[in-house]
Design a protein around this motif. Sequence first.
Motif, PDB file in Angstrom:
ATOM      1  N   ALA A  48       0.785  -1.375  -0.059  1.00  0.00           N
ATOM      2  CA  ALA A  48       0.062  -0.060   0.165  1.00  0.00           C
ATOM      3  C   ALA A  48       1.072   1.133  -0.049  1.00  0.00           C
ATOM      4  O   ALA A  48       1.839   1.413   0.820  1.00  0.00           O
ATOM      5  N   VAL A  49       0.510   2.315  -0.864  1.00  0.00           N
ATOM      6  CA  VAL A  49       1.017   3.413  -0.821  1.00  0.00           C
ATOM      7  C   VAL A  49       0.496   4.351   0.026  1.00  0.00           C
ATOM      8  O   VAL A  49      -0.905   4.591  -0.115  1.00  0.00           O
ATOM      9  N   LEU A  50       1.021   4.885   0.788  1.00  0.00           N
ATOM     10  CA  LEU A  50       0.449   5.769   2.008  1.00  0.00           C
ATOM     11  C   LEU A  50       0.483   7.260   1.758  1.00  0.00           C
ATOM     12  O   LEU A  50       0.071   7.904   2.553  1.00  0.00           O
ATOM     13  N   ASP A  51       1.239   7.501   0.847  1.00  0.00           N
ATOM     14  CA  ASP A  51       1.455   9.063   0.556  1.00  0.00           C
ATOM     15  C   ASP A  51       0.071   9.824   0.356  1.00  0.00           C
ATOM     16  O   ASP A  51      -0.922   9.257  -0.377  1.00  0.00           O
ATOM     17  N   GLY A  52       0.310  10.914   0.459  1.00  0.00           N
ATOM     18  CA  GLY A  52      -0.849  11.944  -0.176  1.00  0.00           C
ATOM     19  C   GLY A  52      -1.148  12.796   1.319  1.00  0.00           C
ATOM     20  O   GLY A  52      -0.800  12.902   2.381  1.00  0.00           O
ATOM     21  N   ALA A  53      -2.147  13.885   1.064  1.00  0.00           N
ATOM     22  CA  ALA A  53      -2.748  14.528   2.151  1.00  0.00           C
ATOM     23  C   ALA A  53      -3.120  13.833   3.052  1.00  0.00           C
ATOM     24  O   ALA A  53      -2.968  14.359   4.402  1.00  0.00           O
ATOM     25  N   VAL A  54      -4.008  12.915   2.846  1.00  0.00           N
ATOM     26  CA  VAL A  54      -4.358  11.814   3.916  1.00  0.00           C
ATOM     27  C   VAL A  54      -4.061  10.439   2.805  1.00  0.00           C
ATOM     28  O   VAL A  54      -4.146  10.210   1.911  1.00  0.00           O
ATOM     29  N   ILE A  55      -4.310   9.342   3.707  1.00  0.00           N
ATOM     30  CA  ILE A  55      -4.331   7.875   3.229  1.00  0.00           C
ATOM     31  C   ILE A  55      -5.518   7.996   2.122  1.00  0.00           C
ATOM     32  O   ILE A  55      -6.668   8.319   2.824  1.00  0.00           O
ATOM     33  N   ASP A  56      -5.363   7.700   1.054  1.00  0.00           N
ATOM     34  CA  ASP A  56      -6.406   7.331  -0.004  1.00  0.00           C
ATOM     35  C   ASP A  56      -7.610   6.573   0.808  1.00  0.00           C
ATOM     36  O   ASP A  56      -7.295   5.423   1.164  1.00  0.00           O
ATOM     37  N   PRO A  57      -8.859   7.093   0.608  1.00  0.00           N
ATOM     38  CA  PRO A  57     -10.044   6.125   1.419  1.00  0.00           C
ATOM     39  C   PRO A  57     -10.042   4.527   0.814  1.00  0.00           C
ATOM     40  O   PRO A  57     -10.216   3.815   1.547  1.00  0.00           O
ATOM     41  N   GLY A  58      -9.954   4.452  -0.320  1.00  0.00           N
ATOM     42  CA  GLY A  58      -9.924   3.334  -1.023  1.00  0.00           C
ATOM     43  C   GLY A  58      -8.712   2.370  -0.385  1.00  0.00           C
ATOM     44  O   GLY A  58      -8.800   1.163  -0.113  1.00  0.00           O
ATOM     45  N   VAL A  59      -7.559   3.012  -0.205  1.00  0.00           N
ATOM     46  CA  VAL A  59      -6.440   2.201   0.128  1.00  0.00           C
ATOM     47  C   VAL A  59      -6.464   1.798   1.627  1.00  0.00           C
ATOM     48  O   VAL A  59      -6.503   0.855   2.175  1.00  0.00           O
ATOM     49  N   ALA A  60      -7.066   2.707   2.335  1.00  0.00           N
ATOM     50  CA  ALA A  60      -7.538   2.362   3.942  1.00  0.00           C
ATOM     51  C   ALA A  60      -8.553   1.493   3.922  1.00  0.00           C
ATOM     52  O   ALA A  60      -8.386   0.548   4.683  1.00  0.00           O
ATOM     53  N   SER A  61      -9.700   1.198   3.168  1.00  0.00           N
ATOM     54  CA  SER A  61     -10.461   0.134   3.050  1.00  0.00           C
ATOM     55  C   SER A  61      -9.785  -0.977   2.824  1.00  0.00           C
ATOM     56  O   SER A  61     -10.272  -2.140   3.501  1.00  0.00           O
ATOM     57  N   GLU A  62      -9.023  -1.141   1.642  1.00  0.00           N
ATOM     58  CA  GLU A  62      -8.297  -2.176   1.380  1.00  0.00           C
ATOM     59  C   GLU A  62      -7.542  -2.797   2.408  1.00  0.00           C
ATOM     60  O   GLU A  62      -7.489  -3.960   2.694  1.00  0.00           O
ATOM     61  N   ILE A  63      -6.779  -1.823   3.349  1.00  0.00           N
ATOM     62  CA  ILE A  63      -6.031  -2.134   4.302  1.00  0.00           C
ATOM     63  C   ILE A  63      -6.770  -3.067   5.337  1.00  0.00           C
ATOM     64  O   ILE A  63      -6.260  -4.106   6.148  1.00  0.00           O
ATOM     65  N   GLY A  64      -7.919  -2.387   5.729  1.00  0.00           N
ATOM     66  CA  GLY A  64      -8.974  -2.870   6.748  1.00  0.00           C
ATOM     67  C   GLY A  64      -9.392  -4.552   6.261  1.00  0.00           C
ATOM     68  O   GLY A  64      -9.290  -5.187   7.146  1.00  0.00           O
ATOM     69  N   VAL A  65      -9.531  -4.730   5.075  1.00  0.00           N
ATOM     70  CA  VAL A  65      -9.932  -5.840   4.497  1.00  0.00           C
ATOM     71  C   VAL A  65      -8.934  -6.857   4.595  1.00  0.00           C
ATOM     72  O   VAL A  65      -8.829  -7.966   5.417  1.00  0.00           O
ATOM     73  N   VAL A  90       2.821  -4.460   3.544  1.00  0.00           N
ATOM     74  CA  VAL A  90       3.854  -3.671   3.439  1.00  0.00           C
ATOM     75  C   VAL A  90       3.235  -2.519   2.654  1.00  0.00           C
ATOM     76  O   VAL A  90       2.791  -2.187   1.761  1.00  0.00           O
ATOM     77  N   GLY A  91       3.709  -1.464   3.702  1.00  0.00           N
ATOM     78  CA  GLY A  91       3.265  -0.020   3.350  1.00  0.00           C
ATOM     79  C   GLY A  91       4.453   0.752   2.922  1.00  0.00           C
ATOM     80  O   GLY A  91       5.671   0.617   3.201  1.00  0.00           O
ATOM     81  N   LEU A  92       4.164   1.784   1.981  1.00  0.00           N
ATOM     82  CA  LEU A  92       5.340   2.748   1.541  1.00  0.00           C
ATOM     83  C   LEU A  92       5.020   4.065   1.903  1.00  0.00           C
ATOM     84  O   LEU A  92       3.703   4.664   1.403  1.00  0.00           O
ATOM     85  N   TYR A  93       5.603   4.791   2.623  1.00  0.00           N
ATOM     86  CA  TYR A  93       5.494   6.158   2.983  1.00  0.00           C
ATOM     87  C   TYR A  93       6.604   6.980   2.818  1.00  0.00           C
ATOM     88  O   TYR A  93       7.540   6.954   3.689  1.00  0.00           O
TER      89      TYR A  93
END
Length: 159
Positions: free
Chosen positions: A71-88, A97-100
């Motif tokens: 998951a790419v965590l960069d951005g003003a906030v973590i992308d909402p779709g990325v956050a959902s995928e992390i939750g699943v 593995v995240g990238l920040y």
Amino acid sequence: MKIYFAGPMFAKADLLYNDYLVKNIRALDDKIEVYLPQENGAINDKTAYADSKMIALADTERVLESDLLVAVLDGAVIDPGVASEIGVAYAKNIPMVGLYTDTRQQGADNQKKLDALSDTAENQFHYLNLYTVGLLKLNGTVATDEQTFLSLIEEHLKK
């Protein structure tokens, strides 16, 4: 190994960065199969139509089939779709593995930057949602550069 790539994908810069990272991941080993949502034209061709249920079902199915979520965590906030995928992925105990790469994390030992934290609206660092980051860290780790990110993926290949 099946890898799900979670990243923001609506700006041209995001699409190009995702493509760059996935090319590097695929180059690690011929046995790697990466699902990059932006390559799924059935749900992500923005000139066509896919409703919310179609998108949720397609991407969730691919997360659940994965051996690893990156998951790419960069951005003003973590992308909402990325956050959902992390939750699943967390709910199904899929390693992550995240990238920040946010450069505002540099200078964590700079006393002036640390002192500025007590001055209202002078935070010199970037904030990520701790709940989402916590889910990722409970099933994995976060890298701060592309080389470390790729090395962590390689470690999962060896397991």
